[in-house]
Write an enzyme that holds these catalytic residues in place. Structure first.
Site, mmCIF file in Angstrom:
data_model
loop_
_atom_site.group_PDB
_atom_site.id
_atom_site.type_symbol
_atom_site.label_atom_id
_atom_site.label_comp_id
_atom_site.label_asym_id
_atom_site.label_seq_id
_atom_site.Cartn_x
_atom_site.Cartn_y
_atom_site.Cartn_z
ATOM 1 C CG ASP A 1 -2.039 0.968 1.145
ATOM 2 O OD1 ASP A 1 -2.426 1.531 2.184
ATOM 3 O OD2 ASP A 1 -2.554 1.204 0.042
ATOM 4 C CG ASP A 2 -0.311 4.795 0.148
ATOM 5 O OD1 ASP A 2 -1.169 4.170 -0.492
ATOM 6 O OD2 ASP A 2 -0.565 5.821 0.791
ATOM 7 C CB CYS B 1 -6.360 2.949 -2.226
ATOM 8 S SG CYS B 1 -4.987 3.603 -1.266
ATOM 9 C CE LYS C 1 -6.375 0.469 1.244
ATOM 10 N NZ LYS C 1 -5.472 1.609 1.022
ATOM 11 C CG HIS D 1 -10.108 1.649 0.467
ATOM 12 N ND1 HIS D 1 -9.073 2.538 0.450
ATOM 13 C CD2 HIS D 1 -11.223 2.391 0.688
ATOM 14 C CE1 HIS D 1 -9.504 3.764 0.662
ATOM 15 N NE2 HIS D 1 -10.816 3.691 0.808
ATOM 16 C CG ASP E 1 -2.191 0.660 -3.461
ATOM 17 O OD1 ASP E 1 -1.066 1.161 -3.285
ATOM 18 O OD2 ASP E 1 -3.119 0.803 -2.638
ATOM 19 C CG HIS E 2 -1.372 4.346 -5.153
ATOM 20 N ND1 HIS E 2 -0.649 5.011 -4.181
ATOM 21 C CD2 HIS E 2 -2.517 3.942 -4.548
ATOM 22 C CE1 HIS E 2 -1.332 5.020 -3.054
ATOM 23 N NE2 HIS E 2 -2.463 4.357 -3.247
ATOM 24 C CE LYS F 1 -2.880 7.813 -1.491
ATOM 25 N NZ LYS F 1 -2.945 7.387 -0.075
#
Length: 559
Positions: A42-43, A82, A141, A143, A323-324, A348
């Site tokens: 994540d991130d 996300c 996660k 989301h 994810d990014h 992001k």
């Protein structure tokens, strides 16, 4: 310990999906359908990783994965935030096709208690592989939404999208979950509530003064109601942080809330414990699961070592990504907490700039994929969908447009070039940029139609704003569009012009035709992240107690 029959195959994804499969009469390159471990951080900025050029942060386990496998250097997320990126990952489709975008500034799902989410008519690779005998699960996660009409209809829940098992965070791990100074929404809401309180308090005082000095006539009702409103706004502004923690920061196992709010200090150990339990229960049966990975501490090594100990390494396809890109705006003073995107511009939330969408992409399959290979072709997170579907013996749906492409020929070296000639880069439902892999010349062009205006002027991000906008007066519209040659200028530092690039108009025309052709394939669908689907509704709020007293701890001591 992992106890899996070698005659069974399984697939796992961290902060993505863990999946498993039963044996099939169909045989693939390894003689049977592989186990598949998909790891999504994540991130996680691409510049945070040693094998992608970072020489100050040690990432030995990710580097080991790259040394033993194939590394993609132009791996692109379908969105720079996300919710839409994860939707595209699971479905193999641009998020605009499923409606997992907005048009009014809501970049991701804002609360757990909203009605928006991944539509049930979308097909995830979990659904397809489950039909092919895979036992599927997700740990980490999500989301991507939870409920539609009530707090327990679970219309958007992972179990309604092809997963047999879910454990983790239905929403996200935010700084607000630990009352951190870096806040995703608490600070902004406190500011708005305080402004409203001051206005209402001023109105109440003015009305009171008017009544006491006999400058105004009429009843005291307006004074009473304005005073009540000011009091409620004041109380809410000081309690909003606690409300957010209880509303969004909790853990679920399948349809049951197990910890609300979650205790951040033990979340990682609980997730690892769940992975262990999930895998151990898979003896004699294939499984699927997904687990969350934080940027600062990558825990995937634990599963990789388990594969080694159980002798499953050679029969398992492992994939790692993010994810990014990292969040440049996540700063406190001079400290950067949101990740580093290396040489790439932006981060992001920026729809087109490379730093927000270029992510790590590593595949390992010993004995099948050549160790140490590096591929410099454009690929996408959406490509995972057709790749794992076909490896698992399934078929890509023919009743809809699938934007991902099967990566196996490229990974094996039987194809020299990516099937992606063009890739489009959206910010919400606005097309910000597009890239073209010119096959007859080997050049990689990037066209920007819109870019965010950085703040302050001359900075490399939208500091003080949380995230850059996709539209409005803080976005520049370029006519003619900006043009970069990523094959020579990956940092997007030098925009080309008709005077400096003879092919300028040819590139613009070619990309414009590709964009128009793409737009003809779009079918209007409800936008799940717009206001109607993204506003908090109390009757949709998951609660393990009597609402609004949402509190429980069914986890016990994870030790």
């Amino acid at each position: 310990m992992l106890h899996l029959e070698h005659s069974w195959s399984w697939l796992a994804v961290m902060v993505g999906v863990l999946l498993g499969a039963r044996p099939s009469a169909c045989r693939d390159l390894s003689g049977s359908r592989p186990n598949i471990l998909l790891l999504m951080a994540d991130d996680f900025g691409i510049g945070d990783i040693g094998c992608y050029g970072n020489n100050s942060i040690r990432t030995p386990n990710i580097d080991r994965l790259a040394e033993d496998g194939v590394m993609l250097t132009q791996h692109i997320a379908a969105a720079s935030v996300c919710t839409p990126s994860r939707a595209a990952f699971l479905t193999g489709r641009y998020p605009l096709r499923s409606g997992m975008v907005s048009s009014n500034g809501y970049r991701v799902l804002q609360w757990t208690g909203v009605s928006g989410g991944l539509p049930t008519n979308e097909t995830t690779f979990a659904k397809i592989l489950k039909d092919r005998g895979y036992a599927t699960g997700l740990i980490g996660k999500w989301h991507l939404g939870l409920n539609c009409e009530s707090s327990n209809d679970h219309c958007h829940h992972p179990l309604n999208h092809g997963f047999d098992h879910f454990y983790g965070m239905p929403f996200s791990m935010m700084g607000d979950c630990i009352h951190w100074e870096l806040s995703e929404k608490r600070a902004g809401m406190e500011h708005k509530l305080n402004v409203c309180f001051q206005i209402m308090a001023f109105a109440a005082l003015t009305l009171t003064a008017g009544k006491l000095t006999h400058l105004t006539s009429g009843s005291w009702t307006p004074v009473v109601w304005s005073t009540i409103a000011a009091t409620l706004l004041f109380v809410t502004s000081y309690s909003i942080g606690v409300l957010i923690v209880h509303a969004d920061c909790f853990l679920m196992r399948n349809h049951t809330i197990t910890e609300q709010p979650m205790h951040f200090q033990r979340t990682t150990s609980l997730i690892l414990k769940e992975v262990s339990s999930f895998v151990q229960s898979s003896a004699g049966r294939a499984r699927t699961g997904c687990t969350g990975i934080t940027r600062k501490r990558w825990t995937g090594w634990w599963i990789l070592d388990t594969l080694d100990m159980e002798g499953l390494t050679n029969s398992t396809l492992v994939y790692f990504t993010s994810d990014h890109g990292g969040s440049l705006e996540a700063q406190l003073g001079k400290e950067q907490y949101g990740g580093w995107n290396g040489i790439y511009k932006g981060g992001k939330g920026m729809g087109g700039w490379e730093g927000g969408i270029r992510v790590p992409g590593i595949f390992r399959w010993p004995g099948v994929l050549q160790a140490g290979r590096v591929i410099h072709e454009p690929t996408s997170l959406m490509d995972v969908f057709p790749t794992v579907v076909q490896l698992g013996g399934g078929e890509v749906p023919q009743d809809r447009v699938t934007d991902g492409r099967d990566l196996l020929p490229l990974l094996l070296g039987t194809a020299q070039h990516s099937d992606h000639e063009f890739l489009l880069h959206y910010c919400e439902n606005f097309l910000h940029a597009a890239r073209w892999r010119q096959r007859d010349g080997g050049r990689l062009w990037k066209v920007h139609y819109m870019t965010p205006l950085f703040h302050p002027e001359g900075a490399g991000a939208c500091y003080g704003r949380g995230v850059c906008p996709c539209s409005g007066d803080q976005v520049a519209h370029h006519d003619p569009p900006l043009l970069f040659d990523l094959s020579r200028d990956p940092s997007e530092a030098h925009a080309l012009t008709p005077d400096t690039e003879p092919s300028f108009y040819h590139v613009m025309d070619t990309v414009a035709r590709a964009v128009e052709e793409h737009r003809r394939t779009l079918i209007p669908v409800p936008l799940q992240l717009d206001t109607l689907g993204n506003i908090w509704r109390p009757w949709l709020q998951p609660c393990c107690g009597q609402f609004p007293l949402c509190w429980c701890d069914r986890e016990g001591d994870p030790r």
